[in-house]
Write an enzyme that holds these catalytic residues in place. Structure first.
Site, PDB file in Angstrom:
ATOM      1  N   PRO A   1       0.756  -1.288   0.080  1.00 57.50           N
ATOM      2  CA  PRO A   1       0.103  -0.169  -0.001  1.00 57.50           C
ATOM      3  C   PRO A   1       0.968   1.138  -0.127  1.00 57.50           C
ATOM      4  O   PRO A   1       1.809   1.406   0.815  1.00 57.50           O
ATOM      5  CB  PRO A   1      -0.804   0.053   1.201  1.00 57.50           C
ATOM      6  N   GLU A   2       0.496   2.241  -0.729  1.00 52.95           N
ATOM      7  CA  GLU A   2       1.369   3.352  -1.014  1.00 52.95           C
ATOM      8  C   GLU A   2       0.452   4.626  -0.202  1.00 52.95           C
ATOM      9  O   GLU A   2      -0.449   4.291   0.469  1.00 52.95           O
ATOM     10  CB  GLU A   2       1.313   3.830  -2.478  1.00 52.95           C
TER      11      GLU A   2
END
Length: 279
Positions: free
Chosen positions: A2-3
């Site tokens: 996840p960014e």
């Protein structure tokens, strides 16, 4: 992994449900994830009221009224499950669970166990080993053209690699760097030292716009990532170059007039860009 937009979306979901609530029950179901959990984690969290949340780069900080902050990192495959309390069985790979005084339950699921949970004195958050030395937040005013010019001066690495350096700017990841560079019309292979000036003046707003658009869409759903309420993010449907190898980009006709979006590998990661419009 996840960014920033996905982590921001998760943090907002947790804040909406947990802020102001008392953690009446906390259970850790294993002693470690990527690193050992604090031995007194559940003890320090149980009975505390959640006073607020903060995101720093790709980390979530849940602040408690007893002076502690809980640091959460989703790692490669972590996600938060949110729902009514009362479910007896754990979800597969659920390593931490919390229940609130108003009957809600949060579970931290991490199949690959690259995530982490730690405790930090709230007043010392920025000195934690995982947070100290991080660059400015890309959505803050502190991330500006003058600062980026100074950070990139003399750097002999490709601009894409420079933007993934968390000391230059915090929280950017592979997908959103590709998308921001496309919006700014900058080749990912261009030397970072050649970006200060007019290119940096395009790049800073492109980064901010890309991230804001992704957050508004709930992030990009890739494999394990979902929002805390189970909903998927939708920004992957708005990707302009990422994952579009061989297709026309929105700014040019694509094949046969040109080669379309190209995929190359930089530092072991896939980079997608349009060689015609990104220079």
């Amino acid at each position: 992994m996840p960014e920033l937009p996905e982590v921001e979306t998760v943090m907002r979901g947790l804040r909406a449900r947990l802020e102001g609530r008392v953690l009446r029950r906390v259970m850790a179901h294993r002693p470690d994830l990527r690193w050992p959990l604090p031995r007194d984690l559940a003890e320090r969290m149980t009975g505390a009221r959640v006073t607020g949340f903060r995101r720093r780069a790709k980390y979530i900080l849940m602040r408690l009224d007893n002076g502690w902050s809980v640091l959460l990192h989703l790692g490669m495959s972590g996600r938060m499950l949110l729902g009514p309390a009362g479910r007896n069985e754990l979800a597969p790979h659920e390593h931490l669970e919390m229940e609130t005084d108003d009957g809600w339950r949060v579970g931290f699921v991490d199949p690959r166990r690259f995530g982490s949970v730690d405790l930090i004195a709230t007043e010392a958050e920025d000195t934690h080993r995982l947070l100290a030395g991080l660059g400015p937040e890309p959505l803050d005013a502190a991330f500006n053209v003058a600062g980026l010019n100074a950070a990139l001066a003399g750097k002999r690495t490709p601009i894409k690699a420079a933007l993934l350096d968390q000391k230059i700017v915090a929280g950017l990841g592979n997908i959103y760097v590709c998308e921001a560079l496309f919006r700014a019309g900058i080749s990912p292979q261009r030397l970072a030292s050649s970006v200060p000036g007019a290119r940096a003046a395009r790049l800073v707003p492109a980064i901010k716009e890309t991230l804001r658009d992704a957050i508004a869409a709930g992030g990009s759903s890739l494999r394990d990532y979902v929002q805390p309420d189970g909903e998927l993010g939708y920004f992957q449907h708005a990707w302009r170059v990422y994952g579009h190898e061989g297709e026309p980009c929105p700014a040019c006709p694509g094949p046969p007039a040109c080669g379309g979006v190209r995929r190359i590998v930089q530092s072991g990661r896939s980079t997608f860009y349009c060689p015609r419009t990104q220079r």
